[in-house]
Design an enzyme around this catalytic site. Structure first.
Site, PDB file in Angstrom:
ATOM      1  N   VAL A 109       0.868  -1.170   0.000  1.00 38.64           N
ATOM      2  CA  VAL A 109       0.000   0.000   0.000  1.00 38.64           C
ATOM      3  C   VAL A 109       0.910   1.226   0.000  1.00 38.64           C
ATOM      4  CG1 VAL A 109      -1.732   1.310   1.308  1.00 38.64           C
ATOM      5  CG2 VAL A 109      -1.806  -1.201   1.302  1.00 38.64           C
ATOM      6  N   CYS A 110       0.530   2.251  -0.756  1.00 38.54           N
ATOM      7  CA  CYS A 110       1.251   3.527  -0.719  1.00 38.54           C
ATOM      8  C   CYS A 110       2.737   3.304  -1.063  1.00 38.54           C
ATOM      9  CB  CYS A 110       1.037   4.140   0.671  1.00 38.54           C
ATOM     10  SG  CYS A 110       1.356   5.903   0.822  1.00 38.54           S
ATOM     11  N   THR A 111       3.643   3.933  -0.379  1.00 38.39           N
ATOM     12  CA  THR A 111       5.059   3.807  -0.732  1.00 38.39           C
ATOM     13  C   THR A 111       5.679   2.477  -0.283  1.00 38.39           C
ATOM     14  OG1 THR A 111       5.652   5.054   1.255  1.00 38.39           O
ATOM     15  CG2 THR A 111       5.473   6.293  -0.808  1.00 38.39           C
TER      16      THR A 111
END
Lengths: 228, 228
Positions: free
Chosen positions: A102-104
Site C-alpha cells: 500500500v502507498c510507498t
C-alpha cells in the site's frame, strides 16, 4: 480451506498507520484468516502518529505467508536500504501467493527486486520512483499484475484489500466485509488526487513535501543502484 | 492559534480499530494539533483484531479536550454500562468544542446522556438503538447537529474527520489532508450500505449478526432505562 490463510503486514518505524490499519481491518474480517504484524523484534514500533504498533511475530518466527503486505510512510525511506527487511521480503515472496503493498510500500518491494517487470502503483507523490526498480509505474488506485497487488496512497489500502479478498477468497466475502465496514465513501471534498484537487491545494502540498521529496529521490536512487 | 488543539480519541477493549485509526490519521495531520489516545490506565488495550492499542493518557490525566471522539465496535456493549467511561465523557463534554463519535461510539455518547435532542447516526445495524437515548436517528454518513458530529459505520470515520477538520480549522486544511491521504475512494464493489448491497449479502450479514444484535438490544435497553 483446511489450513488458515496466513496474512502478514509489515510494521516499521514511521509507518503511516492507516496504510496498515485499513487493510488490517479488511483482512481481520476474512473467515479463517490468521493475521500477523511483523517486525524484527517484539517491541512497540512508533508510527507517524502518537500511536505505536506492537508486532505479533518477528522476521525469524513468521510462518510462510500466503499474503505479504508492505505499508508505506516516511519510514520506507529507511526500509529501502534495510537489508534485513529486504531479505525477509525476498524469502517470503518465494512461497507467497500474493506479494502486495500500500502507498510507498511498493518502493520497498521495488528495492527488494520484487517488482521488476511488474506494473505497480504507489502514492501519487512517489510514482516516479518506481521505474528505478524496474517496475512499470501505473497511476491507478489498485494495480494488479499477476500476483503483485499494489495500492495507491494511504486510503487506497481499503480498496486494495477488498480487491485482494475477492480474489483470495471470493467476491461474496469481499462484499460482506464492505457492508460490515459500511464502506460507502462520501468524501466531503473532491481533493483526493492531484487530478481533482484545487490547484492551490496541490501547489501547497508540493511545496510542503519538497524537502522530503528531495531526500527520498536521493535514497531511492541509491537503492535502485544497489539493485542493478 | 496560540495553544494546540487538544483532540482525544477513546480507546477501550474490543474497539473496531479502523473506527479510531481512520480519524486518527486525519487528526494527526492537522498542524498544531495534539492528539491523545485515552483509557483508564496506560496499558495495551485489545482491539477487534490482533492489533493492540496503547493509550497515551488516562481519564485522570487527560487535559480538557477541544474535540472528544468515541469510536465503536463490539466493546461499546460494555462501555454503555461503564460508569467511569460515562462520567469521563460527561465531564469532558462540558468544556469540549465538539462532542463526536464514529460507528457505534454514538451509543456510548447516548448512554452518557450527551445526545438527548440531537440528530445522530451510527453503524447501519445499530441505528434503531439511538432513539432509546433520546437522540433523533438520522441515516446519513456524517451527521452534524450543533456541536455533535457523529459518523456512520467504521469507514465513515474518514469522511467524519475531514468534515470536522473543515469546521475546526478550515476547508483548505481538510482538502490538503485529503490529498495527502489520497482519499479518492474507488470501492471495487457497491455493497457498502444496506441500500446498495446485493440482497443475498445483506441477508447473510443480518443472519450472522443476529445473536450479537439480540445481546446488544438487551444492553442498550438497560442503558437507556438507567438514563431516564
Amino acid at each position: 480451506m483446511t489450513e488458515p490463510l496466513q496474512i502478514g503486514l509489515l510494521v516499521f518505524p514511521k509507518v503511516t498507520q492507516l496504510d496498515l490499519t485499513g487493510p488490517l481491518q479488511v483482512f481481520s474480517s476474512v473467515p479463517g484468516a490468521k493475521v500477523h504484524l511483523i517486525w524484527k523484534r517484539i517491541e512497540p514500533v512508533p508510527t507517524d502518529s502518537v500511536m505505536v504498533l506492537t508486532p505479533t511475530t518477528t522476521f525469524a518466527d513468521c510462518p510462510q505467508l500466503d499474503v505479504i503486505c508492505v505499508p508505506g510512510g516516511f519510514g520506507t525511506d529507511d526500509m529501502v536500504g534495510d537489508e534485513e527487511m529486504l531479505a525477509f521480503l525476498r524469502k517470503q515472496a518465494e512461497g507467497a501467493k500474493y506479494v502486495t503493498s500500500v502507498c510507498t510500500g511498493s518502493l520497498v518491494l521495488g528495492a527488494a527486486g520484487l517488482l521488476k517487470g511488474f506494473r505497480a502503483t504507489t502514492h501519487w507523490s512517489s510514482i516516479d520512483f518506481l521505474s528505478g526498480f524496474g517496475a512499470i509505474p501505473t497511476r491507478t488506485r489498485v494495480c494488479v499484475d499477476r500476483n503483485r497487488f499494489t495500492g495507491g496512497g494511504v486510503t487506497a489500502g481499503i480498496d486494495f484489500a477488498l480487491t485482494l479478498v475477492s480474489q483470495l477468497v471470493d467476491r461474496k466475502t469481499a462484499e460482506a466485509i464492505q457492508l460490515r465496514l459500511e464502506y460507502n465513501p462520501a468524501p466531503p471534498f473532491n481533493a483526493g488526487s492531484p487530478e481533482t484537487a484545487p490547484a492551490e491545494i496541490l501547489a501547497f502540498m508540493k511545496e510542503r513535501i519538497a524537502p522530503s521529496q528531495a531526500r527520498r529521490a536521493d535514497l531511492m536512487g541509491r537503492a535502485a543502484a544497489r539493485l542493478s
